[in-house]
Each structure stands twice: as C-alpha cells, then as structure tokens.
Design an enzyme around this catalytic site. Structure first.
Site, PDB file in Angstrom:
ATOM      1  N   GLY A 167       0.830  -1.212   0.000  1.00 52.21           N
ATOM      2  CA  GLY A 167       0.000   0.000   0.000  1.00 52.21           C
ATOM      3  C   GLY A 167       0.854   1.247   0.000  1.00 52.21           C
ATOM      4  N   GLY A 221      -0.552   4.470   0.231  1.00 52.59           N
ATOM      5  CA  GLY A 221      -1.249   5.638   0.769  1.00 52.59           C
ATOM      6  C   GLY A 221      -0.396   6.257   1.871  1.00 52.59           C
ATOM      7  N   GLY A 222      -1.018   7.113   2.670  1.00 53.43           N
ATOM      8  CA  GLY A 222      -0.262   7.774   3.739  1.00 53.43           C
ATOM      9  C   GLY A 222       0.321   6.788   4.724  1.00 53.43           C
ATOM     10  N   ALA A 223      -0.433   5.719   5.048  1.00 53.80           N
ATOM     11  CA  ALA A 223       0.074   4.737   6.020  1.00 53.80           C
ATOM     12  C   ALA A 223       1.280   3.998   5.445  1.00 53.80           C
ATOM     13  CB  ALA A 223      -1.028   3.755   6.398  1.00 53.80           C
ATOM     14  N   GLY A 224       1.163   3.541   4.191  1.00 53.34           N
ATOM     15  CA  GLY A 224       2.253   2.784   3.572  1.00 53.34           C
ATOM     16  C   GLY A 224       3.502   3.635   3.384  1.00 53.34           C
ATOM     17  N   HIS A 229     -20.760   9.635   5.558  1.00 53.36           N
ATOM     18  CA  HIS A 229     -20.476  11.076   5.536  1.00 53.36           C
ATOM     19  C   HIS A 229     -21.758  11.802   5.184  1.00 53.36           C
ATOM     20  CE1 HIS A 229     -18.682  14.926   4.786  1.00 53.36           C
ATOM     21  NE2 HIS A 229     -17.517  14.478   5.222  1.00 53.36           N
ATOM     22  N   ARG A 262     -20.482  13.220  12.824  1.00 52.53           N
ATOM     23  CA  ARG A 262     -21.006  12.782  11.524  1.00 52.53           C
ATOM     24  C   ARG A 262     -22.189  11.834  11.621  1.00 52.53           C
ATOM     25  NH1 ARG A 262     -15.337  11.984   8.173  1.00 52.53           N
ATOM     26  NH2 ARG A 262     -14.934  14.218   8.083  1.00 52.53           N
ATOM     27  N   HIS A 267     -18.337   6.253   3.854  1.00 54.66           N
ATOM     28  CA  HIS A 267     -17.144   7.091   3.689  1.00 54.66           C
ATOM     29  C   HIS A 267     -15.887   6.488   4.302  1.00 54.66           C
ATOM     30  CE1 HIS A 267     -14.821  10.751   3.391  1.00 54.66           C
ATOM     31  NE2 HIS A 267     -14.674  10.843   4.695  1.00 54.66           N
ATOM     32  N   GLU A 318      -6.202   2.769   7.405  1.00 52.76           N
ATOM     33  CA  GLU A 318      -7.640   2.496   7.474  1.00 52.76           C
ATOM     34  C   GLU A 318      -7.964   1.002   7.462  1.00 52.76           C
ATOM     35  OE1 GLU A 318     -10.018   5.024   4.906  1.00 52.76           O
ATOM     36  OE2 GLU A 318     -11.787   3.794   5.289  1.00 52.76           O
TER      37      GLU A 318
END
Ligand SMILES: Cc1cc2nc3c(=O)[nH]c(=O)nc-3n(C[C@H](O)[C@H](O)[C@H](O)COP(=O)(O)OP(=O)(O)OC[C@H]3O[C@@H](n4cnc5c(N)ncnc54)[C@H](O)[C@@H]3O)c2cc1C
Length: 533
Positions: A8, A10-13, A234, A271, A331, A356
């Site tokens: 991954g 994304g930001g985590a990866g 959301h 939310r 969301h 996530e």
C-alpha cells in the site's frame, strides 16, 4: 528478500516505508495502482493537531473530543498517544515541505499553519492545505520516498500472505501487466491497503478499489478482524455522483437546508448524528441541500476551490450561486484488521498493519473528521518502528512457494470456461443491498436478508469464469478479485451488525435504538465466520 515489505502506498504505507528506510532497512512498497493513487490523495478537509496556536486547545482536549466521539469503543491509551504525537507529525510534514495554508503575522512557520473547524471538535483544530490536504501530504511523502530511493513496485495486486507456522514470510502478488503470480519474501510485512467503504458501490465517497483486499488476506492467513460493522456515513456527498463535499464546507460556515428551506440539525455535530438527521429528511421525501453561497466567491475560491470544481464537474452546480443537493453515503471504515498496541496483526507473527485497513481502536464507533490522516501517519510510523525491532531477531527466512502455487492454480482456473456473469451488475447490486439493508439504519430482518443475497452472489462468483481472457493488463481479472474480496468484507460487516444488538455511533439498529453496556467491546471475527472458510 526484504527486511520490510509494505503493501500500500497511501499515507500509512508511505510513512511506514520512510520510517523503515530512514532507519537503514531494505524496504519495498507494493501497490495495485500507480503509487500516488490512493484514498489519501482524496482527503480534503484537514489533519487534526493541537499545535498550541488556537486558544484553549491542547492535546488533552483533542484526546477528550476523540474519546467522546468514539462512544466507549476506543483504546484510550492509543488515542492519547495519537493526539500527543499530532504536533510532531505536523512538524515533520512541515519540514519535508507540505504546503499548508497559512495565517498572517505568525512568529514561526509552525505557528502560521491555519486550522479550521471539523464536526465534533471543540475548537478549530484541522490543519489544511486549502481543500487538497491529503493530496499535498501524499505527494510530499511520495517525493520523500523517491528522494530516499525506496523501491516501489506498482501494478501488483496483493493476493495472499505467505505464512508458515503462523509466521509471515511475505506475500504473493498478481503482476497486473503480465498476469503472473509472484512471491515477494520479507522478514516482516506491513499491510497498509486502506479501508473497505468502497464496497457500498454507488453509495460511497471512496475510490473503486477500496474493497478491503488486505483485510481479506489477513483473514485467509489466520488473523482476525474487529468491528467490521462500524462504517461511517459522511453527511454530505453530492446527490447523484456520491462525490464528497468535505466537512470543511460546514466547518467554514455552510448550512444544511431541507426543501422547505429549513435548517434541521446543528451542522457541526458528529457525523453519525448529522448523517442520520439528513437520512430522516430524505426518508420523509424532502431533498437536502448544502448552502455555502453566503460565504462569497472570494472565500470559497481561497478555502474550498476543489469543492467548487467537483460540484461543477460532477453535478453541473455552481455553489457560489446555487444550493448543492446532497445525501449521506459510506465514507470510512472504522473496523478492520485486529492489531495489538504495537500494530502487530493478532495471530500472525511478523505481520503488522496500519492505516484504514487496521482497527487501531482510536476512532471507536465514530471517527472525527481530520483524525484519519493523523492516524495513518502516527500508526504507519509506529508499525514500522515495531517491525524494525522485530527483524533484529530474524537472521534469514526460507522461501516457501506453496502459496504461490496455490494462487497460480486459482488464477489459471478463472481462465477456464465456466458460468458467465456480469461483475459490474453484481457490484452495483452489492452497493444497493448494503446501502438499503446495512446502511445508516439497520435491523435484524434486513441484515439477515442482505446476508442471504450476498452469500448467493459469492456462490455465483465461485462458479464463474472471466469475460476477458487477456493475459496482459487484464483489468477485468483485477475487478473480479476485488468483487470477491468486497463480498467477504460485506459478509463480515453484516454479521458484525447482526451480532451488535444495540446502536452505537455510526451503527444504528432501529430494533435496538439504545447503546447497551453489554456491547461495550469489539466484535471479533475470523476465517470461520467468513465466506472464504
Ligand atoms: C473523499 C475522501 C475525503 C477524505 N477527507 C479526509 C480528511 O479531510 N481528513 C482525514 O483525516 N481523513 C479524510 N479521509 C479519510 C482518509 O483519507 C483515509 O482514511 C486515509 O487516507 C487512508 O489512508 P491509508 O494509507 O490507510 O489507505 P489509502 O490511502 O487508501 O491507500 C491504500 C493503498 O493500498 C493499495 N492497495 C489496496 N489494495 C491493494 C492490493 N490488493 N494490492 C496492492 N496494493 C493495494 C492502494 O493501491 C493504495 O496504495 C477522506 C477519505 C475520502 C475517501
């Protein structure tokens, strides 16, 4: 062989891989699309941190807001850790060049970072870069990864973890360009494959591929998942396209109106409450609109340029002069891979998970806007530092190609002639079933019926062959595999929702409308509960 394999980008990866590389590890990132294609780039509103710039804010208040919103389902120590780390994360992002929006006349660059309100926050706490926050963070992290020379293997689709005696030795991948199955071996593996809210096809702000691939790989390998029923809706997605209009639009002063021109809810409540209030209006045959006209064109162009562009592009609405028709849609997935306090995947040694796809227990039953970007960076880094400690005691691993052979044989079998199905129609059906029967309002009968329908679709898929037999860049094959994983996640989601006989945060059971103290715990499921048993 790698020290750390990160699945991954994304930001985590990316934050995991950067931490690993900065500490001297041999690391590779594998992702199924291009490296910059992830949910992280879609994040608009901001990232929370009590920087000390806003009067009365503190990491204690950030912690309290987060715990309150979680409805007693979070790990308070982890929440405290995340909120304490937040200012350091922002400083790190500032140092590598994230172009945050600024206020004038501040004494230091860190003090000049602008912050805005998001729902459920006591003060304006979300640091932002206009409404392109995730995109700017992701691209800056990607630049840093390139600068460090991190190896990135794109267009490789995670199939399974390679596990021997409950120890993870890496993972198998489908090379999308050639349809070959490959093993990549590593002393430790970090699963950072993002969430599963995309399974609500047609009713989700997520990208198509957000279907929980990594979660299913963990389930198959003997790990477990928790709180899969906790999906956040959301409040404000565009009514036709389900494209998100960020909470920052309400944070900057936008109102919600029904078709009688009445405001019906405090727009900055958490939310879950706002989404249910909108859903009730829609069920009552009223349309619902977001009104940001009063903010004026100059402010809108300065603070929310992406929202304006998305409304024009996808719905032909000009929010400067017109009301924006909206509806609540899926969301964010609060549930995911069950991990311990060190982000270790429970039940699989040498495997970690962050972002996530994991249930880091910091959002509980309702995530606060701005806390996910924070979570992925805090726990992406944490997973990596724990993996670095783990590999110190591993001298070598022996390759084992059993999983690769099994996966190759399964992929080959899909090319054999069997039943013909239309996966696009089935995906659409899945989204409809989930939104109407496992959506904002749920009850036992609807959930049971939904589960029967989903099991039947899974059965159809088990006897089906591909409609496209190409061995080069076969996107149909990828989407077929994604649909299979989406169905597994859907089943776990529904079964979790059936088991949770109460209402808590985003999970609302009309037959059990109250929170029940007997359910103040995670609902854990594993392979035997899943469709792939
Ligand atoms: C429209 C939108 C707006 C948002 N706005 C905000 C916001 O303002 N603030 C906030 O805090 N949060 C926001 N969020 C939530 C936040 O963006 C996400 O929760 C977060 O970015 C997830 O990051 P991640 O690294 O865990 O996963 P992702 O960014 O989704 O990355 C997952 C990675 O895994 C890869 N992958 C997936 N499956 C496979 C596979 N089978 N094989 C190989 N690779 C795979 C993907 O290609 C991708 O690289 C928003 C989300 C959306 C959808």
């Amino acid at each position: 062989m790698y020290d750390i394999l990160v699945v991954g980008s994304g930001g985590a990866g990316l934050s995991s891989a950067i931490e690993a590389k900065e500490n001297g590890a041999k690391v590779a990132i594998v992702c199924k699309h291009y490296p910059t294609n992830s949910q992280t780039t879609m994040a608009q509103g901001g990232i929370n941190a009590a920087l000390g710039n806003i009067k009365d804010d503190s990491t204690t208040l950030h912690t309290q807001d987060t715990i309150k919103s979680a409805h007693s389902l979070c790990d308070e120590n982890k929440v405290e850790y995340m909120c304490d780390m937040a200012p350091r994360i922002i400083e790190k992002l500032e140092n590598i060049g994230v172009p945050f929006s600024r206020i004038d006349n501040a004494p230091t660059p860190l003090k000049s970072i602008a912050q805005r309100f998001m729902g459920g926050a006591s003060v304006p706490r979300a640091c932002y870069a206009q409404d392109y926050t995730g995109l700017k963070i992701l691209h800056t992290l990607y630049d840093r990864a390139l600068q460090l020379g991190i190896e990135i293997i794109d267009e490789h689709y995670l199939l399974n973890l390679i596990v021997e005696d409950s120890i993870c030795l890496g993972a198998t991948f489908l090379d999308i360009a050639t349809t070959q199955v490959k093993s990549i071996y590593a002393k430790s593996t970090i699963i950072a494959t993002g969430g599963y809210a995309g399974i609500y096809e047609g009713y989700s702000t997520n990208a198509y591929g957000a279907v929980g691939d990594g979660i299913v790989s963990v389930i198959n390998a003997g790990g477990s998942v928790s709180d899969m029923e906790l999906v956040q809706f959301h409040p404000t997605a565009l009514a036709n396209s389900s494209i998100l209009v960020s909470e920052s639009a309400r944070g900057e002063g936008g109102y919600l109106l029904n078709s009688d021109n009445e405001r019906f809810v405090d727009e900055l409540k958490p939310r879950d409450e706002v989404a249910r209030a909108i859903y009730a209006q829609l069920q009552n045959n009223k349309s619902v609109y977001l009104d940001i006209r009063h903010l004026g064109e100059q402010k809108l162009q300065e603070l929310l340029p992406q929202e304006i562009a998305l409304c024009k592009l996808h719905e032909d609405i000009d929010p400067v002069n017109e009301l924006i028709p909206i509806k609540p849609v899926a969301h964010y997935s609060m549930g995911g891979v069950e991990v311990d306090e060190a982000q270790r995947v429970v039940g699989i040694q040498g495997c970690f998970s962050a972002g996530e796809c994991s249930n880091s227990k910091v959002h509980g039953a309702n995530r606060l806007g701005g806390n996910s970007l924070l979570e992925i960076l805090v726990f992406g880094t944490k997973a990596s530092s724990e993996a670095l400690k783990y590999i110190k005691n591993i001298s070598d691993i022996k390759p084992n190609d059993t999983q690769e052979k099994q996966d190759k044989s399964y992929i080959d079998s899909l090319f054999e002639p069997k039943d013909s199905i239309n996966i696009y129609a089935l995906k659409k059906q899945l989204g409809e079933i989930l939104y109407t029967q496992a959506g904002i309002l749920r009850d036992e009968d609807g959930l049971q019926e939904a589960h029967n329908k989903i099991s039947a679709i899974y059965q159809q898929l088990s006897n089906a062959s591909l409609q496209d037999n190409s061995k080069v860049h076969n996107q149909y094959l990828v989407e077929f595999l994604e649909l299979k994983n989406a169905l597994v996640c859907a089943s776990l989601l529904i079964q979790g929702a059936i088991k949770r006989q109460e209402s808590r945060g985003a999970h609302y059971r009309s037959d059990y409308p109250q929170e029940a103290s007997s359910f103040q715990h995670s609902i854990i499921q594993n392979k035997k509960d899943s469709l792939c048993k």
